[in-house]
Scaffold this active site. Structure first.
Site, mmCIF file in Angstrom:
data_model
loop_
_atom_site.group_PDB
_atom_site.id
_atom_site.type_symbol
_atom_site.label_atom_id
_atom_site.label_comp_id
_atom_site.label_asym_id
_atom_site.label_seq_id
_atom_site.Cartn_x
_atom_site.Cartn_y
_atom_site.Cartn_z
ATOM 1 N N LEU A 198 0.820 -1.208 0.000
ATOM 2 C CA LEU A 198 0.000 0.000 0.000
ATOM 3 C C LEU A 198 0.851 1.254 0.000
ATOM 4 C CD1 LEU A 198 -2.710 -1.035 2.624
ATOM 5 C CD2 LEU A 198 -2.977 -0.937 0.146
ATOM 6 N N THR A 205 7.242 -0.633 5.513
ATOM 7 C CA THR A 205 6.397 -0.864 4.344
ATOM 8 C C THR A 205 5.049 -1.398 4.811
ATOM 9 O OG1 THR A 205 8.345 -1.396 3.017
ATOM 10 C CG2 THR A 205 6.207 -2.074 2.144
ATOM 11 N N LYS A 220 2.054 -3.467 8.763
ATOM 12 C CA LYS A 220 3.239 -2.636 8.615
ATOM 13 C C LYS A 220 4.467 -3.384 9.105
ATOM 14 C CE LYS A 220 4.820 1.993 9.486
ATOM 15 N NZ LYS A 220 4.543 3.224 10.198
ATOM 16 N N ASP A 318 5.823 12.495 12.783
ATOM 17 C CA ASP A 318 5.924 12.485 11.316
ATOM 18 C C ASP A 318 4.578 12.850 10.701
ATOM 19 O OD1 ASP A 318 7.123 12.230 8.845
ATOM 20 O OD2 ASP A 318 6.938 10.051 8.760
#
Length: 519
Positions: A198, A205, A220, A318
């Site tokens: 995705l 990732t 993830k 982030d």
């Protein structure tokens, strides 16, 4: 008469005693005959008159030398003068066969070579023995490797705080949090097939997956954790993150701890990221300002919850448009919390490694390497700019003075050229005041000094007020809902403060509404 059946005596000459001495007064007689008057070498060339019709027959010259006879070949019996008269003799069918293991063949039989059988038996036995030994060794190796792998998995599980996490899950029985096995996630993602990716990021990732019961998930695979402290605190962080329950935060469903680098399992959000929504192939030209404001409000509300109401507070670290997902109703969902940290309680807990994404990074954080809640505020300010301008946070292909969206925006604000940078498709006379208010809020978020930036809860409250103003356009007072009445009163109370700061755009809208409504 047959020679062997009759013994001649001289007394037989004058009496019939010879017949009385034989059973039933009979003696076997021999009929001597022959076929034709030519020999075998001649008659075999005359196909039309050859009498040996069976394929398994043979021609024999008669004793007289003037004719021939037909016999069945050795190993056959029957009538050689008939087409199928000579049949194979099954020697192995006798009560006493010629040998053990006798095998009948056309016209003969064969006996097995006992020596060869012994060699074959020895070879087969040896092969079976070798195979059994090989299987035993393989099974022993596999069992040993399985135990070794299980030991490694237990080590990783304990290393990542798995025992603490399980204890927390038991204490919080209402928490829907699952500790997945590696095998379950491998099966769900089809062995982490590249077709299920995705997205990729600095922290790992993300793969699309489906559990056996049919529910979609996002898995993830994180990058390696550098410090021992991170490894020890991972289970504790997962326990806290699992208890986050906010409608605008992507739900953490579980994790996998029995691997070297933990894997996180989130709910699957179908409509991709805000970055794709704004900067995708269709661009953001079809996104009305109301939708952009709503997305900004929901994102700010999620971050405010993490900063001010989560216990302990959580810093995202982030914040960017690619970490804000959109569900089927295009509601915002802040994601990527596996990379977040708990708010430090003392100076020793501050992050010492700069993390984040270029274009969104807090300048103060880049200098001090100390991640604070105001670092998230700065990054959110850049997201606000993306929503206002439709431009990317960082454009390396543009002129040097236009590469950073935040610097370009601040210069435009300073020079009074705000409308030059605002997205053309949301420049509406009715929304100019709101646009200026959002832009002013973004500039406050982008203050170089963190202490001058507003807290995320203040940002969320400001966006909430602006959203309510946009949802309720000014109408005659007798038609205003109670919520709008209270909003007008609240806005009037703060008007002096707004005038004092030179911020007249909201005041103009309030005054205009009051005049139009007769108040």
């Amino acid at each position: 008469m047959e020679t062997d059946a009759f013994w001649f005596k001289t007394t037989y000459l004058n009496t019939t005693a010879s017949l009385d001495e034989h059973e039933n007064h009979r003696v076997p007689a021999i009929l001597s005959w022959e076929v034709g008057n030519v020999t075998c070498d001649v008659v075999t060339k005359k196909n039309n008159s050859y009498a040996c019709l069976s394929t398994n027959s043979m021609c024999v010259n008669s004793s007289s030398g003037s004719g021939y006879l037909c016999n069945c070949k050795e190993g056959y019996q029957g009538n050689p003068y008939l087409p199928d008269g000579c049949q194979d003799i099954d020697e192995c069918a006798d009560k006493q066969p010629p040998c053990a293991g006798c095998k009948n063949t056309p016209g003969s039989f064969s006996c097995p070579d006992t020596r060869s059988l012994k060699v074959v038996a020895l070879a087969v036995g040896s092969s079976i023995g070798v195979a059994i030994v090989a299987i035993a060794i393989t099974c022993t190796y596999l069992i040993h490797e399985r135990k070794k792998l299980d030991k490694i998995k237990r080590k990783y599980f304990q290393q990542h705080g798995g025992m603490l996490l399980l204890q927390e899950i038991r204490l919080n029985q209402g928490t829907a949090f699952t500790v997945f096995t590696e095998a379950e996630l491998i099966d769900a993602t089809d062995k982490f097939d590249n077709r299920n990716i995705l997205g990729r990021g600095g922290h790992g990732t993300v793969y699309k997956g489906m559990l056996k019961e049919g529910s979609l998930i996002a898995v993830k695979r994180c990058v390696s954790m550098t410090s021992e402290q991170q490894k020890k605190e991972f289970g504790k962080e997962m326990s806290i993150l699992s208890q986050i329950n906010h409608k605008n935060v992507v739900k953490l469903l579980g994790c996998c701890l029995e691997v070297e680098v933990p894997m996180l399992v989130y709910e699957f959000i179908p409509n991709g990221t805000l970055f794709q929504f704004i900067h995708g192939s269709n661009g953001c030209h079809n996104i009305p300002f109301s939708t952009r404001l709503h997305i900004a409000l929901e994102s700010a509300a999620a971050l405010a919850y993490l900063h001010s109401w989560a216990s302990p507070p959580i810093l995202h670290g982030d914040v960017k448009s690619s970490n804000i997902l959109l569900d089927k109703n295009y509601a915002a969902k802040v994601s990527d919390f596996g990379a977040s940290i708990l708010a430090p309680t003392d100076e020793s807990q501050f992050v010492t490694l700069v993390q984040g994404t270029c274009g969104y990074l807090d300048p103060e954080y880049m200098q001090t390497c100390q991640l604070t809640d105001k670092s998230d505020v700065y990054s959110f300010g850049v997201v606000l700019l993306e929503l206002l301008t439709g431009k990317k946070a960082l454009n390396l292909e543009g002129p040097e003075n236009e590469r950073s969206l935040s610097l370009r925006f601040l210069c435009a604000m300073k020079e009074g050229r705000l409308m030059d940078i605002i997205d053309d498709c949301i420049k509406n006379e009715n929304d100019m005041g709101l646009l200026e208010e959002v832009a002013e809020l973004a500039s406050r978020c982008l203050e170089m000094v963190g202490e001058r930036r507003p807290a995320m809860r203040d940002v969320a409250e400001k966006l909430d007020r602006l959203s309510k103003v946009m949802q309720h356009p000014w109408v005659p007072a007798q038609h205003l809902p109670e919520e709008m009445e209270s909003l007008l009163e609240e806005s009037s109370m703060v008007s002096l403060e707004m005038i004092g700061t030179g911020n007249f755009s909201m005041e103009k809208r309030i005054v205009q509404g009051l005049l139009e409504s007769g108040r």
